[in-house]
Design a protein around this motif. Structure first.
Motif, PDB file in Angstrom:
ATOM      1  N   ALA A 147       0.836  -1.208   0.000  1.00  0.00           N
ATOM      2  CA  ALA A 147       0.000   0.000   0.000  1.00  0.00           C
ATOM      3  C   ALA A 147       0.868   1.253   0.000  1.00  0.00           C
ATOM      4  O   ALA A 147       0.576   2.220  -0.705  1.00  0.00           O
ATOM      5  CB  ALA A 147      -0.943  -0.008   1.201  1.00  0.00           C
ATOM      6  N   VAL A 148       1.941   1.227   0.768  1.00  0.00           N
ATOM      7  CA  VAL A 148       2.836   2.387   0.851  1.00  0.00           C
ATOM      8  C   VAL A 148       3.591   2.574  -0.468  1.00  0.00           C
ATOM      9  O   VAL A 148       3.805   3.706  -0.914  1.00  0.00           O
ATOM     10  CB  VAL A 148       3.798   2.254   2.046  1.00  0.00           C
ATOM     11  N   GLN A 149       3.966   1.482  -1.116  1.00  0.00           N
ATOM     12  CA  GLN A 149       4.594   1.590  -2.442  1.00  0.00           C
ATOM     13  C   GLN A 149       3.645   2.272  -3.421  1.00  0.00           C
ATOM     14  O   GLN A 149       4.070   3.124  -4.214  1.00  0.00           O
ATOM     15  CB  GLN A 149       4.983   0.204  -2.941  1.00  0.00           C
ATOM     16  N   THR A 150       2.367   1.917  -3.353  1.00  0.00           N
ATOM     17  CA  THR A 150       1.365   2.560  -4.218  1.00  0.00           C
ATOM     18  C   THR A 150       1.263   4.047  -3.900  1.00  0.00           C
ATOM     19  O   THR A 150       1.200   4.876  -4.805  1.00  0.00           O
ATOM     20  CB  THR A 150      -0.004   1.869  -4.055  1.00  0.00           C
ATOM     21  N   PHE A 151       1.244   4.391  -2.603  1.00  0.00           N
ATOM     22  CA  PHE A 151       1.198   5.801  -2.206  1.00  0.00           C
ATOM     23  C   PHE A 151       2.388   6.567  -2.779  1.00  0.00           C
ATOM     24  O   PHE A 151       2.236   7.685  -3.302  1.00  0.00           O
ATOM     25  CB  PHE A 151       1.208   5.958  -0.679  1.00  0.00           C
ATOM     26  N   GLN A 152       3.588   5.984  -2.685  1.00  0.00           N
ATOM     27  CA  GLN A 152       4.780   6.666  -3.177  1.00  0.00           C
ATOM     28  C   GLN A 152       4.693   6.895  -4.674  1.00  0.00           C
ATOM     29  O   GLN A 152       5.062   7.958  -5.171  1.00  0.00           O
ATOM     30  CB  GLN A 152       6.048   5.883  -2.817  1.00  0.00           C
ATOM     31  N   THR A 153       4.190   5.921  -5.413  1.00  0.00           N
ATOM     32  CA  THR A 153       4.016   6.071  -6.858  1.00  0.00           C
ATOM     33  C   THR A 153       3.062   7.213  -7.168  1.00  0.00           C
ATOM     34  O   THR A 153       3.320   8.030  -8.058  1.00  0.00           O
ATOM     35  CB  THR A 153       3.510   4.753  -7.482  1.00  0.00           C
ATOM     36  N   ILE A 154       1.955   7.304  -6.440  1.00  0.00           N
ATOM     37  CA  ILE A 154       0.983   8.381  -6.659  1.00  0.00           C
ATOM     38  C   ILE A 154       1.617   9.735  -6.359  1.00  0.00           C
ATOM     39  O   ILE A 154       1.484  10.676  -7.139  1.00  0.00           O
ATOM     40  CB  ILE A 154      -0.286   8.157  -5.810  1.00  0.00           C
ATOM     41  N   ILE A 155       2.322   9.839  -5.251  1.00  0.00           N
ATOM     42  CA  ILE A 155       2.989  11.105  -4.906  1.00  0.00           C
ATOM     43  C   ILE A 155       3.984  11.487  -5.987  1.00  0.00           C
ATOM     44  O   ILE A 155       4.036  12.646  -6.416  1.00  0.00           O
ATOM     45  CB  ILE A 155       3.654  11.007  -3.516  1.00  0.00           C
ATOM     46  N   ASN A 156       4.763  10.532  -6.463  1.00  0.00           N
ATOM     47  CA  ASN A 156       5.743  10.814  -7.521  1.00  0.00           C
ATOM     48  C   ASN A 156       5.060  11.286  -8.795  1.00  0.00           C
ATOM     49  O   ASN A 156       5.573  12.162  -9.492  1.00  0.00           O
ATOM     50  CB  ASN A 156       6.577   9.575  -7.821  1.00  0.00           C
ATOM     51  N   ASP A 157       3.898  10.707  -9.114  1.00  0.00           N
ATOM     52  CA  ASP A 157       3.181  11.055 -10.344  1.00  0.00           C
ATOM     53  C   ASP A 157       2.456  12.389 -10.252  1.00  0.00           C
ATOM     54  O   ASP A 157       2.364  13.114 -11.238  1.00  0.00           O
ATOM     55  CB  ASP A 157       2.154   9.968 -10.697  1.00  0.00           C
ATOM     56  N   VAL A 158       1.926  12.723  -9.071  1.00  0.00           N
ATOM     57  CA  VAL A 158       1.042  13.882  -8.928  1.00  0.00           C
ATOM     58  C   VAL A 158       1.774  15.144  -8.486  1.00  0.00           C
ATOM     59  O   VAL A 158       1.454  16.241  -8.935  1.00  0.00           O
ATOM     60  CB  VAL A 158      -0.116  13.560  -7.946  1.00  0.00           C
TER      61      VAL A 158
END
Length: 144
Positions: free
Chosen positions: A86-97
């Protein structure tokens, strides 16, 4: 309905995000989180997973660029060196947004609970993955 806003952003969540000031924090937590006993400002998004909520919040709220850490997650209690899915997904979203580089800082489980108690609001999602919790520190809008 409003043009350009993610429909996940409920009236209560929009109100909280608008009322927050620079440096205030909001926690987005999973379905297992003890949210009702942790805050007086609880916003429920039961049919929404945590990544969807994170993406919606970040679509209208900047992260603080003036602090070292603007995003916090909960460490895996059984393996503190593990970066939960879940945290890996959060990091990907932060990096993208986000336009700035923000790495999520992991907090020990009980330290996360204490940190979240000071958040402006807690948004409880229907996220079922373990450790699907994140705290965001609100930044400022760029000058016009």
């Amino acid at each position: 309905m409003l043009i350009g806003l993610d429909p996940i952003l409920s009236p209560e969540l929009l109100y909280a995000l608008r009322a927050m000031g620079h440096g205030d924090e909001i926690a987005i937590v999973d379905a297992n989180y003890p949210a009702s006993s942790s805050t007086e400002q609880l916003i429920r998004l039961d049919g929404v997973d945590a990544p969807m909520a994170l993406k919606a919040v970040l679509s209208i709220t900047p992260l603080d660029i003036y602090v070292e850490d603007a995003a916090f997650s909960m460490q895996d209690a059984g393996d503190p060196d593990n970066f939960p899915a879940a945290v890996q997904t959060f990091q990907t979203i932060i990096n993208d947004v986000c336009s700035s580089n923000h790495n999520i800082k992991q907090l020990e489980r009980f330290a996360f609970y204490e940190h979240a108690k000071n958040a402006f609001a807690i948004v409880q999602t229907g996220e079922t993955r373990h450790y699907g919790n994140i705290i965001l520190k609100k930044g400022v809008l760029p000058s016009a």
